[in-house]
Design a protein around this motif. Structure first.
Motif, mmCIF file in Angstrom:
data_model
loop_
_atom_site.group_PDB
_atom_site.id
_atom_site.type_symbol
_atom_site.label_atom_id
_atom_site.label_comp_id
_atom_site.label_asym_id
_atom_site.label_seq_id
_atom_site.Cartn_x
_atom_site.Cartn_y
_atom_site.Cartn_z
ATOM 1 N N PHE A 227 12.894 -21.054 24.217
ATOM 2 C CA PHE A 227 12.981 -22.460 23.815
ATOM 3 C C PHE A 227 13.005 -22.604 22.301
ATOM 4 N N PHE A 228 13.968 -23.379 21.820
ATOM 5 C CA PHE A 228 14.150 -23.611 20.394
ATOM 6 C C PHE A 228 14.001 -25.106 20.118
ATOM 7 N N PHE A 229 12.967 -25.442 19.375
ATOM 8 C CA PHE A 229 12.721 -26.854 19.054
ATOM 9 C C PHE A 229 12.828 -27.125 17.554
ATOM 10 N N GLU A 230 13.210 -26.102 16.787
ATOM 11 C CA GLU A 230 13.259 -26.261 15.347
ATOM 12 C C GLU A 230 14.612 -26.824 14.902
ATOM 13 N N ASP A 231 14.564 -27.643 13.867
ATOM 14 C CA ASP A 231 15.761 -28.084 13.146
ATOM 15 C C ASP A 231 16.807 -28.715 14.063
ATOM 16 N N LYS A 236 22.298 -25.178 16.379
ATOM 17 C CA LYS A 236 23.003 -25.283 17.663
ATOM 18 C C LYS A 236 22.108 -24.867 18.824
ATOM 19 N N PHE A 237 20.993 -24.218 18.522
ATOM 20 C CA PHE A 237 20.137 -23.670 19.571
ATOM 21 C C PHE A 237 19.109 -24.657 20.093
ATOM 22 N N HIS A 238 19.017 -25.832 19.514
ATOM 23 C CA HIS A 238 17.939 -26.759 19.854
ATOM 24 C C HIS A 238 17.943 -27.095 21.347
ATOM 25 N N PHE A 239 16.738 -27.193 21.915
ATOM 26 C CA PHE A 239 16.539 -27.409 23.346
ATOM 27 C C PHE A 239 17.322 -28.614 23.869
ATOM 28 N N VAL A 240 17.250 -29.729 23.185
ATOM 29 C CA VAL A 240 17.908 -30.957 23.654
ATOM 30 C C VAL A 240 19.419 -30.770 23.722
ATOM 31 N N LYS A 241 19.991 -30.142 22.693
ATOM 32 C CA LYS A 241 21.437 -29.916 22.676
ATOM 33 C C LYS A 241 21.867 -29.010 23.823
ATOM 34 N N GLN A 242 21.080 -27.965 24.061
ATOM 35 C CA GLN A 242 21.430 -27.007 25.100
ATOM 36 C C GLN A 242 21.292 -27.606 26.503
ATOM 37 N N ILE A 243 20.222 -28.364 26.733
ATOM 38 C CA ILE A 243 20.022 -28.997 28.045
ATOM 39 C C ILE A 243 21.129 -30.005 28.333
ATOM 40 N N LEU A 244 21.396 -30.891 27.370
ATOM 41 C CA LEU A 244 22.431 -31.904 27.577
ATOM 42 C C LEU A 244 23.801 -31.257 27.741
ATOM 43 N N GLY A 245 24.076 -30.245 26.904
ATOM 44 C CA GLY A 245 25.340 -29.536 27.034
ATOM 45 C C GLY A 245 25.465 -28.878 28.398
ATOM 46 N N GLY A 246 24.375 -28.251 28.865
ATOM 47 C CA GLY A 246 24.396 -27.598 30.171
ATOM 48 C C GLY A 246 24.668 -28.573 31.301
ATOM 49 N N VAL A 472 24.864 -30.751 13.538
ATOM 50 C CA VAL A 472 25.864 -29.784 13.987
ATOM 51 C C VAL A 472 25.952 -29.831 15.514
ATOM 52 N N PHE A 473 27.155 -30.023 16.038
ATOM 53 C CA PHE A 473 27.353 -30.097 17.488
ATOM 54 C C PHE A 473 27.417 -28.710 18.108
ATOM 55 N N ASP A 474 26.987 -28.623 19.370
ATOM 56 C CA ASP A 474 27.220 -27.423 20.172
ATOM 57 C C ASP A 474 27.869 -27.875 21.477
ATOM 58 N N ASN A 475 27.389 -27.420 22.618
ATOM 59 C CA ASN A 475 28.020 -27.766 23.896
ATOM 60 C C ASN A 475 27.903 -29.244 24.249
ATOM 61 N N GLU A 476 26.956 -29.968 23.619
ATOM 62 C CA GLU A 476 26.823 -31.400 23.903
ATOM 63 C C GLU A 476 28.008 -32.194 23.368
ATOM 64 N N LEU A 477 28.913 -31.523 22.650
ATOM 65 C CA LEU A 477 30.117 -32.189 22.150
ATOM 66 C C LEU A 477 30.929 -32.779 23.292
ATOM 67 N N ILE A 478 30.828 -32.193 24.484
ATOM 68 C CA ILE A 478 31.574 -32.701 25.633
ATOM 69 C C ILE A 478 31.147 -34.130 25.985
#
Length: 502
Positions: A227-231, A236-246, A472-478
């Motif tokens: 789990f990454f909660f920093e920055d 791009k590794f942040h928990f919220v971005k990864q969960i929403l992207g997933g 910075v966007f990651d998979n949540e860009l969708i």
């Protein structure tokens, strides 16, 4: 493991697939069997076989490889997997009942009834482009491994290796289609899962660790952070971005994708299809934990034995997705090498054969109208399907060769990045159809909206640091892509005469 031994194993493997294809299609190779497996697939076979289709060679090689990537990814991917699980539940509870209620062969038939012909053709075209690119990237990953460790030894060009791979897939799928794939993917998933567990066993054995000691070694290593909660803004590794992207990548790439939904729709009832999805979700999450563990153990093994991450022969840059095959083929004994090759081959070809069948189905149904009553019994229908199947094989060949010429980044990252642009409009189309019950659209303008949306999404992504305070966007860009499409559809919407029932 010698190139000849690898090649021999591949020949035996495909011999088994050809035998299965012969027995499943000899009595019925018609379009109904190809498109829907005669609507009598067993849910447990579908659930198990879908694991191989969903994971692919990308998961088998790139996910373990990225655990030790210089960017510090570690077990970051598992956050994305948790988002996937939520997305699968949404699909089972919302989308599958819709598709069964409408008795669809192609899931894009929903868009036709809800929004109109232009919208329907646009949705189907998005799928054809997205799945062709995504599946080509997945197959590319395995072909470069086979090329490096087998076909370079015999002086066979990369393009020829790709052509041989696609020709083999075409040969065992063109007659039986989905009816054959339900069985072959079950077998290939068995090889895949078995190879994961046996790989962990053999690496632990080489490290002189038992199961408990290996668990502790992974836990205490520099690779196990989940789990990454920093920055939040710049990481791009942040928990919220990864969960929403997933969540939203899963809804788009599975629930709005003809490939995996086609297998679900081959079950006899909605109840069986939902049981399939729930069982699949549990296995999917569990198997990804083991894939990440394989990655950590590979890097621990590499550090202990002084093994460096292989470099790309063209660019000279480290390729983390080549670490697994490097260790399996050159540093472990024969049996682990065989196990690795079986798992890699199963993961990749289970994905590609399924994709080619789905692409053929979508084109035949959505553009050639083969599900229409007047076209079902045409004597030329099966032949047209064969030519369509062959055409998509050739198209995928061209995409893989092109990608090999320009690729300079991680395959797993590239696939999901492209998915954010190509699948985003599907999210917007289905979102509008499901939630705007009293509105429809000016149908002829929908293709323009679906072209503008990815372009605007790309501009936002490229300038996000400037526009959104360093974000910075990651998979949540969708999500952004789907939202832009949704807003565009609202701008061209008009009231319906009565609330839609689907």
């Amino acid at each position: 493991m010698t190139p000849f031994a690898i090649l021999s194993l591949i020949v035996i493997y495909f011999g088994i697939l050809f035998a299965i294809s012969h027995f499943t299609s000899k009595k019925d190779s018609g379009n109904d069997a190809f498109f829907k497996a005669n609507k009598n697939s067993k849910w447990y076979l579908v659930a198990f076989g879908m694991i191989g289709t969903a994971l692919s060679g990308v998961t088998f090689i790139s996910v373990p490889g990225e655990v030790g990537a210089p960017s510090g990814e570690q077990f970051k991917y598992f956050q994305f997997v948790l988002g996937n699980a939520i997305g699968f539940i949404f699909i089972a509870k919302v989308l599958l009942p819709l598709y069964y209620r409408m008795n669809l062969t192609s899931i894009y038939g929903y868009i036709e009834r809800r929004l109109g012909t232009y919208s329907y053709k646009t949705a189907a075209t998005i799928f054809l482009i997205s799945r062709t690119i995504g599946s080509a990237f997945r197959l590319y990953l395995v072909v470069i491994v086979l090329q490096r460790f087998v076909f370079d030894f015999y002086g066979i060009p990369f393009a020829t290796t790709v052509l041989i791979s696609l020709a083999l897939i075409f040969a065992y799928t063109y007659r039986g289609g989905l009816k054959t794939i339900i069985i072959t993917d079950t077998l290939q998933t068995f090889f895949l899962i078995t190879s994961v567990f046996l790989t962990i066993y053999f690496i632990c054995q080489s490290l002189n660790l038992n199961i408990i000691e290996s668990f502790e070694a992974v836990k205490n290593s520099n690779y196990s952070k989940i789990f990454f909660f920093e920055d939040f803004l710049s990481s791009k590794f942040h928990f919220v971005k990864q969960i929403l992207g997933g969540i939203f990548v899963t809804i788009a790439m599975v629930g709005l994708d003809q490939d995996l939904m086609q297998k679900n729709l081959s079950c006899a009832t909605i109840g069986e299809a939902q049981k399939n999805m729930f069982a699949f979700t549990g296995i999917f999450v569990l198997i990804n934990i083991f894939f990440l563990s394989v990655g950590a153990l590979l890097y621990i093994y590499a550090a202990k034995n002084g093994i460096e991450v292989p470099t790309d022969l063209v660019t000279g840059k480290p390729r983390t997705d080549l670490l697994f095959p490097e260790i399996a083929f050159h540093h472990l004994t024969l049996i682990p090498s065989v196990i690795f090759l079986l798992g890699l081959t199963a993961a990749t070809f289970a994905t590609t054969d399924s994709a080619l069948t789905a692409l053929t189905t979508s084109f035949c149904v959505d553009f050639l109208g083969m599900d229409k009553t007047e076209n079902r019994n045409k004597p030329t229908a099966v032949r047209a399907r064969h030519f369509t199947h062959l055409g998509f094989c050739f198209l995928m060949f061209l995409v893989i060769v092109f990608f090999n010429a320009v690729n300079d980044s991680s395959v797993v990252g590239m696939i999901f990045r492209i998915a954010s642009y190509t699948y985003g409009p599907l999210l917007g189309l289905y979102g509008f159809g499901l939630f705007m019950k009293t509105k429809t659209v000016k149908d002829q303008f929908v293709p323009l909206i679906c072209l503008l949306s990815p372009a605007l999404t790309f501009l936002l992504s490229e300038n996000s640091k400037l526009l959104f305070f360093g974000y910075v966007f990651d998979n949540e860009l969708i999500i952004i892509n789907g939202l832009i499409t949704f807003i565009g559809l609202l701008l061209i919407s008009k009231p319906t005469k009565e609330e839609t029932r689907f």
